[in-house]
Design an enzyme around this catalytic site. Structure first.
Site, PDB file in Angstrom:
ATOM      1  N   HIS A  53       0.829  -1.201   0.000  1.00 63.91           N
ATOM      2  CA  HIS A  53       0.000   0.000   0.000  1.00 63.91           C
ATOM      3  C   HIS A  53       0.865   1.253   0.000  1.00 63.91           C
ATOM      4  O   HIS A  53       2.093   1.179   0.134  1.00 63.91           O
ATOM      5  CB  HIS A  53      -0.965   0.017   1.192  1.00 63.91           C
ATOM      6  CG  HIS A  53      -0.318  -0.133   2.531  1.00 63.91           C
ATOM      7  ND1 HIS A  53       0.505   0.821   3.072  1.00 63.91           N
ATOM      8  CD2 HIS A  53      -0.362  -1.132   3.444  1.00 63.91           C
ATOM      9  CE1 HIS A  53       0.915   0.416   4.255  1.00 63.91           C
ATOM     10  NE2 HIS A  53       0.412  -0.777   4.499  1.00 63.91           N
TER      11      HIS A  53
HETATM   12  P1  TYD Z   1      -2.773  -3.947   7.247  1.00 64.43           P
HETATM   13  O1  TYD Z   1      -2.700  -2.479   6.962  1.00 64.43           O
HETATM   14  O2  TYD Z   1      -3.619  -4.804   6.351  1.00 64.43           O
HETATM   15  O3  TYD Z   1      -1.322  -4.552   7.262  1.00 64.43           O
HETATM   16  P2  TYD Z   1      -0.224  -4.367   6.140  1.00 64.43           P
HETATM   17  O4  TYD Z   1       0.685  -3.293   6.678  1.00 64.43           O
HETATM   18  O5  TYD Z   1       0.465  -5.649   5.998  1.00 64.43           O
HETATM   19  O6  TYD Z   1      -0.929  -3.914   4.880  1.00 64.43           O
HETATM   20  O7  TYD Z   1      -3.236  -4.094   8.743  1.00 64.43           O
HETATM   21  C1  TYD Z   1      -3.891  -5.243   9.223  1.00 64.43           C
HETATM   22  C2  TYD Z   1      -5.035  -4.849  10.131  1.00 64.43           C
HETATM   23  O8  TYD Z   1      -4.547  -4.114  11.265  1.00 64.43           O
HETATM   24  C3  TYD Z   1      -6.035  -3.955   9.418  1.00 64.43           C
HETATM   25  O9  TYD Z   1      -7.335  -4.471   9.677  1.00 64.43           O
HETATM   26  C4  TYD Z   1      -5.894  -2.620  10.082  1.00 64.43           C
HETATM   27  C5  TYD Z   1      -5.269  -2.912  11.411  1.00 64.43           C
HETATM   28  N1  TYD Z   1      -4.366  -1.859  11.888  1.00 64.43           N
HETATM   29  C6  TYD Z   1      -4.787  -0.983  12.865  1.00 64.43           C
HETATM   30  O10 TYD Z   1      -5.927  -1.068  13.370  1.00 64.43           O
HETATM   31  N2  TYD Z   1      -3.918  -0.035  13.326  1.00 64.43           N
HETATM   32  C7  TYD Z   1      -2.663   0.095  12.808  1.00 64.43           C
HETATM   33  O11 TYD Z   1      -1.890   0.992  13.232  1.00 64.43           O
HETATM   34  C8  TYD Z   1      -2.253  -0.794  11.754  1.00 64.43           C
HETATM   35  C9  TYD Z   1      -0.891  -0.690  11.148  1.00 64.43           C
HETATM   36  C10 TYD Z   1      -3.136  -1.763  11.342  1.00 64.43           C
END
Ligand code: TYD
Length: 139
Positions: A53
């Site tokens: 992302h």
């Molecule tokens: P996600 O953004 O999918 O992970 P990646 O960095 O691998 O793309 O995050 C996984 C889940 O965690 C998503 O449902 C959102 C949650 N999350 C939070 O609630 N707070 C945070 O600070 C982060 C990084 C993720």
């Protein structure tokens, strides 16, 4: 607008000691922003990829506290892969770049500092959308 040339490996202080080593990082110093959030990624199964992302606003600083992994950064024109495998190096990734993490070693631990609180609307999760936003100068 950020490009991959703005991504920087930053060497952190390290105190090597027979009792064990110590490193640290300070905001607005080694980490070039004010820290509003920290999170960590662990127990990544072999072959998995994380974090495909881009952020509109959130700057990041990523440390491989344990083990190793690759951070692939892409500004829409060029891509660069940084292998993080020492706990005294951090990778500064400014907002506005696509980034992905992969090739995690067993038991690796990725610590990430962010300049913003978690906000869903700050994420671009579709690569084609990212390319379009980049072309339009919107990210
Ligand atoms: P996600 O953004 O999918 O992970 P990646 O960095 O691998 O793309 O995050 C996984 C889940 O965690 C998503 O449902 C959102 C949650 N999350 C939070 O609630 N707070 C945070 O600070 C982060 C990084 C993720």
């Amino acid at each position: 607008m950020a490009t991959i040339n703005d991504v920087k490996i930053i060497e952190l202080p390290k105190f090597l000691d027979a009792r064990g080593n110590l490193s640290f990082a300070e905001q607005n110093n080694h980490i070039p922003f004010e820290i509003k959030r920290t999170y960590w990624i662990y127990d990544v199964p072999g072959g998995e990829s994380r974090g495909g992302h881009a952020f509109f606003k959130n700057h990041e600083f990523i440390v491989a506290l344990s083990g190793a992994f690759d951070v692939v950064v892409d500004d829409g024109e060029q891509k660069k892969t940084f292998r993080l495998n020492r706990s005294y190096y951090g990778l500064f990734v400014p907002a506005g770049l696509w980034r992905e993490m992969n090739n995690f070693s067993t038991n690796s631990l990725a610590l990430e500092f962010g300049s913003e609180h978690y906000y869903k609307g700050d994420y671009v999760r579709n690569y084609d959308d990212f390319i379009k936003l980049k072309k339009d100068g919107k990210i």
